[in-house]
Design a protein around this motif. Structure first.
Motif, PDB file in Angstrom:
ATOM      1  N   VAL A   1       0.713  -1.009  -0.164  1.00 54.33           N
ATOM      2  CA  VAL A   1       0.138  -0.013   0.026  1.00 54.33           C
ATOM      3  C   VAL A   1       1.022   1.138   0.102  1.00 54.33           C
ATOM      4  O   VAL A   1       0.477   2.352  -0.702  1.00 54.33           O
ATOM      5  CB  VAL A   1      -0.911  -0.005   1.212  1.00 54.33           C
ATOM      6  N   PHE A   2       1.865   1.044   0.724  1.00 61.62           N
ATOM      7  CA  PHE A   2       3.085   2.494   0.834  1.00 61.62           C
ATOM      8  C   PHE A   2       3.300   2.786  -0.693  1.00 61.62           C
ATOM      9  O   PHE A   2       3.506   3.819  -1.237  1.00 61.62           O
ATOM     10  CB  PHE A   2       4.060   2.115   1.661  1.00 61.62           C
ATOM     11  N   GLU A   3       3.485   1.703  -1.290  1.00 60.73           N
ATOM     12  CA  GLU A   3       4.389   1.825  -2.585  1.00 60.73           C
ATOM     13  C   GLU A   3       3.298   2.363  -3.593  1.00 60.73           C
ATOM     14  O   GLU A   3       3.551   3.108  -4.455  1.00 60.73           O
ATOM     15  CB  GLU A   3       4.663   0.360  -3.080  1.00 60.73           C
ATOM     16  N   ILE A   4       2.011   1.707  -3.417  1.00 56.86           N
ATOM     17  CA  ILE A   4       0.704   2.194  -4.313  1.00 56.86           C
ATOM     18  C   ILE A   4       0.482   3.663  -4.194  1.00 56.86           C
ATOM     19  O   ILE A   4       0.169   4.529  -5.061  1.00 56.86           O
ATOM     20  CB  ILE A   4      -0.526   1.268  -4.273  1.00 56.86           C
ATOM     21  N   ALA A   5       0.418   4.036  -2.628  1.00 57.91           N
ATOM     22  CA  ALA A   5       0.319   5.429  -2.347  1.00 57.91           C
ATOM     23  C   ALA A   5       1.231   6.318  -3.085  1.00 57.91           C
ATOM     24  O   ALA A   5       0.908   7.678  -3.657  1.00 57.91           O
ATOM     25  CB  ALA A   5       0.080   5.560  -0.854  1.00 57.91           C
ATOM     26  N   ALA A   6       2.366   6.207  -2.877  1.00 56.06           N
ATOM     27  CA  ALA A   6       3.452   6.939  -3.410  1.00 56.06           C
ATOM     28  C   ALA A   6       3.303   7.199  -5.115  1.00 56.06           C
ATOM     29  O   ALA A   6       3.320   8.226  -5.541  1.00 56.06           O
ATOM     30  CB  ALA A   6       4.812   6.348  -3.174  1.00 56.06           C
ATOM     31  N   ARG A   7       3.037   5.973  -5.767  1.00 55.81           N
ATOM     32  CA  ARG A   7       2.723   5.975  -7.122  1.00 55.81           C
ATOM     33  C   ARG A   7       1.423   6.858  -7.504  1.00 55.81           C
ATOM     34  O   ARG A   7       1.427   7.648  -8.395  1.00 55.81           O
ATOM     35  CB  ARG A   7       2.368   4.782  -7.840  1.00 55.81           C
TER      36      ARG A   7
END
Ligand code: NAD
Length: 261
Positions: A128-134
């Protein structure tokens, strides 16, 4: 050839996380338990862990084992020094050390051992962190971002380390810093400023941990959420990180590396 097993030493073995990590490791052929370490004397069996490995009160120097630390912020620096001295890879889940001290400690140790320190080891959370950043990077400053977290009513700090993990990931991807965070608005706040990130904490009942990021603008809203049902998600993530570090060269690693994100 049989699959390689990862030998672990659990520092903080008698704690909530330590006991779950040991129990899951004991049930998994990919892991073996070298020792548990805690202040309290006893045995791992007495803790309910089906293992004959010893429960000791001081961290042993056992090359070939990965140390997992879920203990207390005051003792983690000593754990890092011990592991660096004896060449033992180290997974740290303990929270509460200031970001500056944490960065300095990791920097020192990373030349000697593979090390990872993650505020939230859960696999889904790190995705989720990775997707939020994207999402944040793609949408740009025209979309307002608000992060809402919810935890049980015993939790003493706010916002959660995981909410900060989410905002840090967004900030890093979009050139913002923690000075752009606005915590729990109240009173005559004035209009929202472009680029600010709202942070909000709910405390209620027995919620294990919910984190939601809202991205709102241009007549639409994206809601990205993660709900933890059990603390085992952290334990499973820690074990996955330990298996990963066992085969790595000295250096600083993140859950992104562990998960191949
Ligand atoms: P806990 O209080 O239940 O367990 C901590 C254990 O560490 C206790 O058994 C205690 O006796 C032991 N300990 C303290 N000092 C020690 C020392 N000097 N030597 C050996 N053992 C020592 O706490 P917990 O809920 O298991 O959480 C532990 C830490 O992990 C906290 O900092 C918590 O915030 C963090 N945590 C991180 C994640 C993550 O995903 N990164 C998830 C859950 C909890």
């Amino acid at each position: 050839m049989p699959p390689m097993t990862t030998a672990i030493i659990m520092h903080g073995a008698a704690g909530r996380m330590g006991q779950r990590i040991l129990s899951l490791a004991a049930d998994n052929n990919d892991f073996s338990i070298s020792a548990g370490v805690d202040l309290k004397p006893g045995t791992l069996r007495a803790l309910g862990v089906p293992s004959d490995a010893p429960l000791v009160q001081a961290l042993p120097a056992k090359a070939g084992s990965v140390v997992i630390d879920f203990s207390h912020a005051t003792v983690t620096p000593g754990v890092i020094a011990h592991c660096a001295e004896h060449g033992m890879p180290l997974v740290i889940g303990t929270t509460g050390v200031s970001p500056d001290e944490q960065a300095a400690l990791i920097e020192q140790a990373a030349s000697a051992i593979p090390i990872i320190w993650a505020p939230n080891m859960a696999i889904g959370v790190n995705v989720v962190f990775e997707i939020a950043a994207r999402i944040a990077k793609t949408l740009g400053l025209d979309y307002d971002i608000e992060i809402v977290e919810a935890h049980h009513h015993h939790k003493v700090d706010a916002p959660s380390g995981t909410a900060y993990g989410m905002s840090d990931a967004i900030c890093e991807a979009t050139g913002r810093t923690r000075s752009d965070l606005v915590h729990g608005r109240e009173g005559h706040t004035g209009a929202r400023t472009r680029g600010e990130i709202g942070m909000h904490a709910l405390r209620m009942g027995d919620v294990v941990g919910d984190h939601t990021a809202y991205f709102v603008g241009g007549g639409e809203r994206i809601t990205l959420g993660h709900m933890a049902h059990t603390r085992d998600i952290f334990a499973n993530g820690a074990l996955r990180a330990a298996a990963y570090l066992a085969t790595q060269q000295p250096g600083r690693y993140t859950m992104k590396d562990v998960l191949g994100l």
